[in-house]
Design a protein around this motif. Sequence first.
Motif, PDB file in Angstrom:
ATOM      1  N   ARG A  34       0.849  -1.180   0.000  1.00 34.38           N
ATOM      2  CA  ARG A  34       0.000   0.000   0.000  1.00 34.38           C
ATOM      3  C   ARG A  34       0.890   1.236   0.000  1.00 34.38           C
ATOM      4  N   ARG A  36       0.738   5.765   0.174  1.00 30.82           N
ATOM      5  CA  ARG A  36       0.037   7.052   0.264  1.00 30.82           C
ATOM      6  C   ARG A  36       1.001   8.134  -0.178  1.00 30.82           C
ATOM      7  N   GLU A  52      -3.553  13.968  -3.680  1.00 33.56           N
ATOM      8  CA  GLU A  52      -3.317  12.906  -2.700  1.00 33.56           C
ATOM      9  C   GLU A  52      -3.843  11.607  -3.275  1.00 33.56           C
ATOM     10  N   THR A  54      -3.979   7.268  -2.493  1.00 33.85           N
ATOM     11  CA  THR A  54      -3.712   6.091  -1.666  1.00 33.85           C
ATOM     12  C   THR A  54      -4.048   4.856  -2.497  1.00 33.85           C
ATOM     13  N   THR A  55      -3.096   3.963  -2.609  1.00 35.85           N
ATOM     14  CA  THR A  55      -3.305   2.760  -3.415  1.00 35.85           C
ATOM     15  C   THR A  55      -2.970   1.514  -2.601  1.00 35.85           C
ATOM     16  N   ARG A  56      -3.579   0.434  -2.965  1.00 35.39           N
ATOM     17  CA  ARG A  56      -3.316  -0.864  -2.348  1.00 35.39           C
ATOM     18  C   ARG A  56      -3.415  -1.907  -3.450  1.00 35.39           C
ATOM     19  N   ARG A 164       5.295   4.110   1.948  1.00 36.13           N
ATOM     20  CA  ARG A 164       5.137   2.847   1.218  1.00 36.13           C
ATOM     21  C   ARG A 164       5.357   1.678   2.177  1.00 36.13           C
TER      22      ARG A 164
END
Length: 445
Positions: A34, A36, A52, A54-56, A164
Amino acid sequence: MSTTIDTNLRDTARRAVDLAREHGATEASASAGRMREVEVQWRDGRLDKVSEATTRGLSLQLYVDGRYSSVSTSDLRPEALSRFIADSLSMTRALARDEHRRLPDAELYEGRASLDLVIEDPRQAELSAEERQRFARELEEGARAADTKGAILSVTTGFGDLFRESYRVTSNGFEGGSRSTQFVASAEVSVQDPDGRRPEESDSAFARFFEDLPAASALGRRAGERALGRIGSTKGESAVLPMAVDHKVSGRLVSMLLGSMSGASLQQKRSFLDGKLGEKVGSDWLDLTDEPHVKRGLGSRLFDGEGIASRTMPLFEQGVLRSYFIDSYYGRKLQWRPTTSSPSNLAWKLGPKARAGLLEDLREGILVTGFLGGNSSAVTGDFSLGVQGFRVRGGQLAEPISEMNISGNQLDLWKRLVAVGADPYPYSSARTPTLVFEGVQFAGR
């Protein structure tokens, strides 16, 4: 400081490997992660952009009876993951066989260091929108403070930070995770030259910890001074001269050299360093080591992207080539023991003087402060690069120069390395110092 890995990421990676084996994979590895990232851009006195994200997600390497594929997904729901893996394995079975595609031998995971690399700054999660914007604004104020004649036309600054986290699992026994942060600040400045041109320059800094960035006003001022220093630049006369390369940009030359040390380049006969292990390919001043365990290092790691345990590795010793970057795939093709897939942090054997002292010793020559385009052949080592910087006269900076070109061959260039600075650049994993070369061909007027 907390370095506890998110158990959801760990469990997701484990489940993915188990599912791959259940669906018929011979071997499998999974990395769940994940991230941000926040970015602020400031332009000419006002906020220009805020973003901004945020990934997963999950990436998988699947091995099925000599066939291989790499796939990824952001849908981590249990039922969706099972279906995704089954479909991916069906696709993998249709690919051509490659007997060299396997996970690294499990023994390469052994010997992993157990230490805190100190690469996660808890302040990243606490930074406010106001703090980010203030940093970007102060970058511009610093740049404009360098201008006493109203020559600056435009200033664009940016501040960004990133968190990260990842966890990797393989079906042959590897497990490991990492958490890290990174901060970046930059300023780009354009100025008005009396002849109508609009030179542009910039400065930037990267760090694992917010407190390791330079003060915003100081970084901005350096960017402004670099841009103002381009006013009045001219094409110098063609000549063979000593060349000093500023520590901020000398990494360009080093990346050309290291790019020919990869397993892919060697196996495909696209490297001018092929067959030169143990040979002297540079001067005694070419002395550097790959050091993955530097605390707060931008390239620090306990294991590489395959899970191979990271170790200190000499690259060049007094000009003698000591190592290549060999991953497990090309290690099998070459029948060599793998080392690691890519560089981490570089450590140089430094000289006694920083840039100012080196220029005094240089007396006459050119200081390169930027590379403009160009190319380098990994096969032959031939290169041609556009450069800009300053003429050095009497050991001091003189008129700015631009639109010049250097060319040659890397095997010759690195043998012309005659001095290394005491000033490694702190905002890069390459940590390159100022480098000085003798007898470089400059093409100009």
